[in-house]
Design a protein around this motif. Structure first.
Motif, PDB file in Angstrom:
ATOM      1  N   UNK A  17     -77.265 -70.186  68.784  1.00  0.00           N
ATOM      2  CA  UNK A  17     -76.809 -71.426  68.163  1.00  0.00           C
ATOM      3  C   UNK A  17     -75.925 -72.211  69.142  1.00  0.00           C
ATOM      4  N   UNK A  19     -76.063 -71.997  72.301  1.00  0.00           N
ATOM      5  CA  UNK A  19     -76.931 -72.478  73.385  1.00  0.00           C
ATOM      6  C   UNK A  19     -77.662 -73.759  72.985  1.00  0.00           C
ATOM      7  N   UNK A  20     -77.942 -73.896  71.697  1.00  0.00           N
ATOM      8  CA  UNK A  20     -78.586 -75.128  71.232  1.00  0.00           C
ATOM      9  C   UNK A  20     -77.664 -76.332  71.467  1.00  0.00           C
ATOM     10  N   UNK A  21     -76.394 -76.181  71.095  1.00  0.00           N
ATOM     11  CA  UNK A  21     -75.440 -77.276  71.344  1.00  0.00           C
ATOM     12  C   UNK A  21     -75.274 -77.515  72.849  1.00  0.00           C
ATOM     13  N   UNK A  24     -78.327 -79.177  74.336  1.00  0.00           N
ATOM     14  CA  UNK A  24     -78.384 -80.586  73.914  1.00  0.00           C
ATOM     15  C   UNK A  24     -77.432 -81.411  74.789  1.00  0.00           C
ATOM     16  N   UNK A  47     -70.086 -87.793  73.120  1.00  0.00           N
ATOM     17  CA  UNK A  47     -71.187 -86.975  72.596  1.00  0.00           C
ATOM     18  C   UNK A  47     -71.202 -85.609  73.273  1.00  0.00           C
ATOM     19  N   UNK A  50     -68.249 -83.405  72.277  1.00  0.00           N
ATOM     20  CA  UNK A  50     -68.408 -82.889  70.914  1.00  0.00           C
ATOM     21  C   UNK A  50     -69.384 -81.717  70.888  1.00  0.00           C
ATOM     22  N   UNK A  51     -70.498 -81.853  71.584  1.00  0.00           N
ATOM     23  CA  UNK A  51     -71.494 -80.780  71.592  1.00  0.00           C
ATOM     24  C   UNK A  51     -70.948 -79.536  72.301  1.00  0.00           C
ATOM     25  N   UNK A  54     -68.579 -77.787  70.046  1.00  0.00           N
ATOM     26  CA  UNK A  54     -69.273 -77.035  69.000  1.00  0.00           C
ATOM     27  C   UNK A  54     -69.731 -75.691  69.551  1.00  0.00           C
TER      28      UNK A  54
END
Lengths: 506, 506
Positions: A17, A19-21, A24, A47, A50-51, A54
Motif C-alpha cells: 500500500x 509502495x502505491x503512494x 504514484x 501533491x 502528500x503522497x 501517506x
C-alpha cells in the motif's frame, strides 16, 4: 517460534500500500521532469509531499513495526536469503531507520535542502562559494544529526549511517583500501594516456546529428540491447534518470545534443542499463525487498556495464557501427570504425564530473568521497573546502578549476543533502567490470556474441546473478556470489589497461 | 447563527486534501492515456483506485459531514452566490450524494462498468448486440438503484438524479420542451440542406496533411486563441479529452488524421475551449466549488463555442486561412477561402455521432436522450433497444444503420454507466450559441475582432461571465445572468440558419 504467515501477509499488504503512494509520487515527479507546465510546480510539490507522507505514515505505523519485530524473531528458521526472510529483514531495517528520524528533523532537512538547492543554483551562477557556504553548513549540521541518530545502536559511524541509505551495509574501512588502490593505479594510467603522442580525433562525434535521427537511433539501440518497451518508455529531460512507476512501468530518460553524439547515445545505453535492472526485478514482489534493487552501487553497475563494458567495446561497435553509419550517413560514412572507436574512448582529465570519460570519472568521485567524509567528521570546515577541492584536482587530475562554478560548486548532491551518495558511482564502476568479467568467463564467447548483436545471454546472466535476487542478498554478497571474489579494483583496472594501452600505444 | 470561519477553514482543508489525491489520480490517468507502457495497466488501476479511495474517505468522513451540516445552517446570512456560501452548499451536496451510495453498490457499479466496457468493446467488434445485452441490463439495474438512492429526499426523478451528477439541478421537465423544439426545427433545416443541389467540395480537407505539420499548426492555433501553454500542455491520444492536474496544469489532448484536416484542427480548438475554461477558473480555489467547473453542459459550451461559433466562422478564417495556406502550401494554395469555408461547414446526416457535423450532431444526442430515459424508466427493454435506435435514426436523420456496431453499439457511454451524460452535449451547444450572441452584443464588433485574430476580448468576456464564477451559480443561472434569458433553442437555430442557408443556397 513458527513463522506467522498471516502476520507476514499483513505487513506485506501495508508495505505494498505504501509502495502505491510512493510510486504514484514517482509518476508525478517523472511528469514534472518530462514536460509539466512551468507554473504547475507549486501544486505538484504539494501533491508529491502528500503522497510521500501517506507512504511514510504507513511505513512508520507502530502496529506495523511491532508485527515486523515479532516476525524478525521468527525468521531464524528460514533460509536468510529467502524471500520471506529478506522481506522481514528489509522492511524492519527500513522501519527502524524511518523511526529514528523525528519528523521535526525530517522537515528541517527537507526545508534546508530545498532551500539549499535554490541557493546553490544561484551561487553557482554567480560563481560565489561564499553565497552557498551558510546553507551548506546548515545542511551538514542537520545531516550529522540525522547520521548520528541513525547510527545509534549500530556499529556504523555517522558517515556510514548516511552511506547506508544508498549502499546498505557498506563499511568505510572496507572501501578505503579498495578506493586508495584504485586512485593510485588510475592516476598512473591517466598520466601515461595524457602524455601519449597518440590521441584520438573526436571531430566525427561533433558533427551535426539531427535530434530526430538521434532519437530514433537511440530508441532502437535501447530496444536491441534488451530494454523492453512493452514495459517501459524512453523520454527526454535535462538531467537524465531512470524511474519505475509500477512493476511493468520503467521510464528511462536521456538528453540529446546536436553536436555531440555520445551524449544521447551513451546516455541512453546508461539509462537502459538501469532500466533493464528494474525490468529484471520480480514484478510480483514490487514494493517489497525481494522486488527492490539492492543498492545504488549495484544499480550503477548495471548502467555502467551496458554503457561502457558493452557500449564502448570494439565487438559491440563491430556490430553497431554499420547501423550507425546507416542512421547518420552524412556524418559518419567518411569515418573508419577504428577512428570512431578511439574517439568514443577518449580519456582526458577535465573539470566536470558528468562529462568525464570512464577512466578519469572515478578520480572525480574519489575526491568527493574524501572531502565529504572530512566534512561530516568535522575534519574539514566549509571555509577550507574550495581550497581543498582545488588542491585535490591539481594533485589527482593535474588541473585547477578556474572558478568554483566549475569546481566545488558543480554538483547538486551536497546542496540536496546527498552525503554518502557519491561513492556509489565508483562502487558501480568496480562492480560493472567485475561482473562483466564473470559473465565473460561463464558465457565463454561474450565478445563474439556482442559482435553479432546477441545480448540476450549477457542479460540473462545478469538477471540470474543480480536482478532476480532483489534485496535477498546484500550488494557485496551479490558481487561475491556472482564473481567468486569480493569487490576489488582489479577488474576495472585490468579492463581500462587492456582497452587504453593499445589505443594510446602505451 | 454567525458563520464559523475556523470550521469553514477546516472543511476547506479536508476538501483540498481530497483534491490532492483526486488530481494525482487524474495525473496517472492522463499518463495512462498518453503513452503508458501497455503492460502497466493492471498496477495503474490499483494506483488510481487507491488514490480515489483516499479522496473518497476524506469526502465521506462523518466529522467533516457534520461540520458541513453545521455550516449549512449558518450561510443563511451570506450572499448565496458568495464563495463561502457556494463552497458550503457545494461540498455539502457532494457529501450527501456520496453518502447515499453504499460502498457495496459503488464497488458493484465499478466492477460492472469496467467489465461492461470490455464486453461492449468485444461485442462492437463482433457486431453482436446480444453479447452486450446482459452486461447492459446489469448496468441499468445498478444505475436505477443508484439513481433511486440519490433521488431520495429530493424532488428528482431517478433519471434526474443520474443527470444531476453531470448537470446539477437540471430538470427533465424543463429540458424536454427545449429539446423537442430543437429536434423539430433541426430536422426541417437538415432536410433542406440535404435536398439542396449546392454542396461543398470536401476533397481539399482530405489531402495528405503531414502529422508533424498539423501538430505544429494546431499548437499555434491553440496558443493564438488563448490557451496558456505556461499553465498547460497539448498532447495526443486516441480519444481526445481535457483534464486538469492542478490549479496551473491543464492538459488537453487531440488526435491527428493525415487525410482529414478537421479532425486534429477542430479537435484542438474544441479541447482548447475546454482548457481555457479550466484555466479561467480561480486557481486559489482549486479543488473547492468556487474553483470548479459548474457542469458538463457549461464545460461543453466553452469547447463548442471555440470549435464552432469561432472556429467554423468566416471571420475567423479570413484571419487564419492565409496562415493555414502558409502551413500547408501544397495542400491548400489551390483552394479558395470560400471553398474551404463551405467544406468545413458541410452538413450531412451520418451514422457516427463523434464524426457528425454541428447541425446533425444534436439529433444524435436527442435520440440517445430519449432512449436512455426510456431505459432507466423501464419503458423500453434492452431487447427492443436496437430496433428503437434504428427507427429513430430513420425518422430523424433519414438513414438506417447497416449494423449495430455503427448503430446502438457505437458509444462507450452506457457501457461505462454514463446515463444522463449525453444531454450535456446538446445543452453545451445551446449555451454556446446563446453565450456567443450575448458576447457579440456586449463587444459590439466581435466579427471584426475575429477577422483580425483578436481573441482576448471574447475570452475576457467568457472569463467574466462564466469561468470565474466556478460553482457559485448553477449552470442555468450563469446562462441567464450572462445572456438575459433562460436557455433556449433560439440562438443555436438562428446561428445554424444564418450560416447554412446562404452556404447551401436555401
Amino acid at each position: 517460534m513458527p513463522f506467522n504467515e498471516s502476520q507476514f501477509e499483513s505487513v506485506c499488504s501495508t508495505a505494498r500500500q505504501a509502495a502505491i503512494f510512493q510510486s504514484a509520487a514517482d509518476a508525478l515527479e517523472w511528469d514534472e521532469r518530462t514536460g509539466m507546465p512551468l507554473a504547475a510546480g507549486g501544486y505538484r510539490a504539494q501533491q508529491v509531499s502528500t503522497l510521500r507522507s501517506s507512504a511514510h505514515q504507513l511505513r512508520t505505523d507502530d502496529v506495523y513495526g511491532d508485527a515486523l519485530q515479532t516476525l524478525l524473531d521468527q525468521i531464524g528458521d528460514l533460509d536468510p536469503h529467502s524471500d520471506q526472510a529478506a522481506t522481514v529483514r528489509g522492511l524492519h531495517r527500513d522501519f527502524v531507520r524511518d523511526k529514528k528520524l523525528p519528523i521535526d528533523l525530517v522537515t528541517r532537512l527537507s526545508v534546508a535542502t530545498v532551500r539549499g538547492q535554490q541557493v546553490w543554483d544561484d551561487a553557482r551562477k554567480r560563481d560565489s562559494f561564499d553565497a552557498f557556504q551558510p546553507a551548506l553548513d546548515e545542511i551538514i549540521r542537520l545531516k550529522r544529526d540525522a547520521g548520528a541518530r541513525m547510527a545509534e545502536g549500530t556499529s556504523h559511524s555517522v558517515y556510514e549511517a548516511l552511506l547506508d541509505e544508498y549502499e546498505p551495509d557498506a563499511q568505510v574501512d572496507q572501501l578505503n583500501p579498495v578506493f586508495s588502490e584504485l586512485k593510485q593505479q588510475l592516476s598512473e594510467l591517466i598520466v601515461a594516456v595524457t602524455d601519449s603522442p597518440q590521441q584520438p580525433n573526436i571531430t566525427p562525434l561533433q558533427r551535426d546529428f539531427a535530434i530526430s535521427s538521434q532519437r530514433e537511433f537511440s530508441r532502437n539501440v535501447a530496444g536491441w540491447v534488451g530494454f523492453d518497451f512493452a514495459r517501459g518508455r524512453l523520454d527526454e529531460t535535462s538531467h537524465p534518470f531512470c524511474t519505475t512507476l509500477g512493476p511493468n512501468d520503467c521510464r528511462i530518460l536521456t538528453r540529446y545534443e546536436s553536436n555531440w553524439l555520445p551524449s544521447g547515445l551513451f546516455g541512453t545505453l546508461h539509462e537502459a542499463g538501469h532500466g533493464m535492472y528494474e525490468q529484471g526485478l520480480r514484478s510480483d514482489w514490487f514494493g517489497l525487498p525481494p522486488g527492490n534493487f539492492v543498492s545504488l552501487g549495484i544499480h550503477e553497475s548495471q548502467s555502467r556495464l551496458w554503457e561502457n563494458q558493452v557500449g564502448r567495446s570494439r565487438p559491440f561497435w563491430e556490430w553497431l557501427y554499420p547501423k550507425a553509419v546507416g542512421a547518420f550517413p552524412e556524418q559518419l560514412s567518411s569515418t573508419e570504425l577504428d577512428e570512431f572507436y578511439f574517439a568514443i574512448n577518449q580519456v582526458r582529465p577535465s573539470l566536470i564530473r558528468v562529462e568525464a570519460d570512464e577512466a578519469t570519472y572515478n578520480l572525480h568521485i574519489l575526491i568527493r568521497f574524501e572531502l565529504e567524509q572530512a566534512l561530516i567528521n568535522d575534519e574539514l570546515s566549509t571555509s577550507d573546502l574550495p581550497d581543498a577541492w582545488n588542491r585535490q584536482y591539481k594533485e589527482c587530475l593535474g588541473i585547477t578549476p578556474p572558478s568554483n562554478a566549475d569546481g566545488v560548486l558543480q554538483d547538486v548532491h551536497w546542496s540536496a543533502g546527498l552525503f554518502g551518495y557519491f561513492p556509489t558511482y565508483t562502487l558501480g564502476n568496480l562492480a560493472a567490470a567485475q561482473l562483466f568479467d564473470a559473465a565473460s568467463d561463464a558465457l565463454g564467447n561474450l565478445d563474439t556474441m556482442l559482435s553479432r548483436g546477441e545480448f540476450a545471454p549477457l542479460l540473462e546472466w545478469l538477471r540470474d546473478n543480480v536482478h532476480r535476487h532483489g534485496r535477498c542478498y546484500s550488494g557485496s554478497e551479490l558481487v561475491e556470489n556472482a564473481t567468486g571474489s569480493p569487490l576489488s579494483s582489479t577488474h576495472l583496472m585490468r579492463y581500462l589497461e587492456n582497452k587504453l594501452r593499445p589505443l594510446y600505444g602505451i
